[in-house]
Design a protein around this motif. Structure first.
Motif, PDB file in Angstrom:
ATOM      1  N   ALA A 168      14.245  27.634 -55.883  1.00  0.00           N
ATOM      2  CA  ALA A 168      13.797  26.976 -56.177  1.00  0.00           C
ATOM      3  C   ALA A 168      11.866  26.677 -57.033  1.00  0.00           C
ATOM      4  O   ALA A 168      12.293  26.290 -57.848  1.00  0.00           O
ATOM      5  CB  ALA A 168      14.790  25.304 -56.238  1.00  0.00           C
ATOM      6  N   ALA A 169      11.699  26.100 -55.795  1.00  0.00           N
ATOM      7  CA  ALA A 169      10.485  25.872 -56.026  1.00  0.00           C
ATOM      8  C   ALA A 169       9.463  27.428 -56.873  1.00  0.00           C
ATOM      9  O   ALA A 169       8.533  26.632 -57.495  1.00  0.00           O
ATOM     10  CB  ALA A 169       9.015  25.979 -54.578  1.00  0.00           C
ATOM     11  N   LEU A 170       9.935  28.245 -56.885  1.00  0.00           N
ATOM     12  CA  LEU A 170       9.174  29.486 -57.164  1.00  0.00           C
ATOM     13  C   LEU A 170       9.482  28.966 -59.033  1.00  0.00           C
ATOM     14  O   LEU A 170       8.681  28.971 -59.936  1.00  0.00           O
ATOM     15  CB  LEU A 170       9.563  31.173 -57.571  1.00  0.00           C
ATOM     16  N   LEU A 171      10.812  28.955 -59.221  1.00  0.00           N
ATOM     17  CA  LEU A 171      11.605  28.595 -60.237  1.00  0.00           C
ATOM     18  C   LEU A 171      10.377  27.551 -61.335  1.00  0.00           C
ATOM     19  O   LEU A 171      10.036  27.261 -62.298  1.00  0.00           O
ATOM     20  CB  LEU A 171      12.941  28.571 -60.495  1.00  0.00           C
ATOM     21  N   ARG A 172      10.577  26.454 -60.586  1.00  0.00           N
ATOM     22  CA  ARG A 172       9.986  25.369 -60.470  1.00  0.00           C
ATOM     23  C   ARG A 172       9.256  25.400 -61.544  1.00  0.00           C
ATOM     24  O   ARG A 172       8.137  24.835 -61.987  1.00  0.00           O
ATOM     25  CB  ARG A 172       9.766  23.910 -59.780  1.00  0.00           C
TER      26      ARG A 172
END
Length: 160
Positions: free
Chosen positions: A145-149
């Motif tokens: 989720a952090a990488l996609l954000r």
């Protein structure tokens, strides 16, 4: 002035992907080989057992063979991917591990209950494996989720 930050962001992403790729490839090959070796081992053990086996034993061998095939499939999937995975591979691996630990705990608990062995020991051991797999699954989902954000933020900056 805005071109320079975009270029450095792209360079940073390229460097991160280049640093991660060999490690991902090694993990993929290891998962593929371990899964294939486990499948060969389980099926040869299964079919070399003398005499008729109980249905529960057949189901246990089948379940373990499916887990080995899942790891082999995961390794093959990783090797076939040519695009950044953004931690998807970690999410998939964590879910395979969680599924395997839950199913193995269930089979162990049933076997312990039927044989009169300690159900507490089977559930405690299985619980440890399930807790570890669940922790890895949560961490993998959080990281993804952090990488996609971050990817969306960089894409918005690039469009601006």
């Amino acid at each position: 002035m805005t071109d320079e930050p975009r270029q450095s962001e792209r360079e940073m992403l390229d460097q991160l992907e280049a640093m991660r790729a060999p490690r991902t490839r090694i993990r993929a090959v290891a998962a593929l080989l371990a899964g294939l070796a486990g499948t060969v081992f389980m099926t040869s053990l299964w079919w070399s057992e003398p005499g008729p086996l109980p249905v529960r034993t057949h189901l246990s061998f089948a379940l373990l063979t499916v887990f080995c095939l899942a790891w082999a499939g995961y390794g093959g999937w990783l090797l076939m991917r040519r695009v950044p995975l953004f931690a998807t591979e970690q999410v998939v691996a964590a879910w395979i591990a969680l599924t395997a630990s839950v199913a193995t705990t269930g089979v162990s608990a049933v076997a312990a209950a039927r044989s009169g062995a300690s159900l507490v020991a089977a559930l405690a051991t299985g619980g440890l494996f399930m807790a570890a797999a669940l922790t890895l699954a949560v961490r993998a989902h959080t990281r993804r989720a952090a990488l996609l954000r971050r990817m969306r933020q960089l894409a918005q900056k690039e469009q601006a």
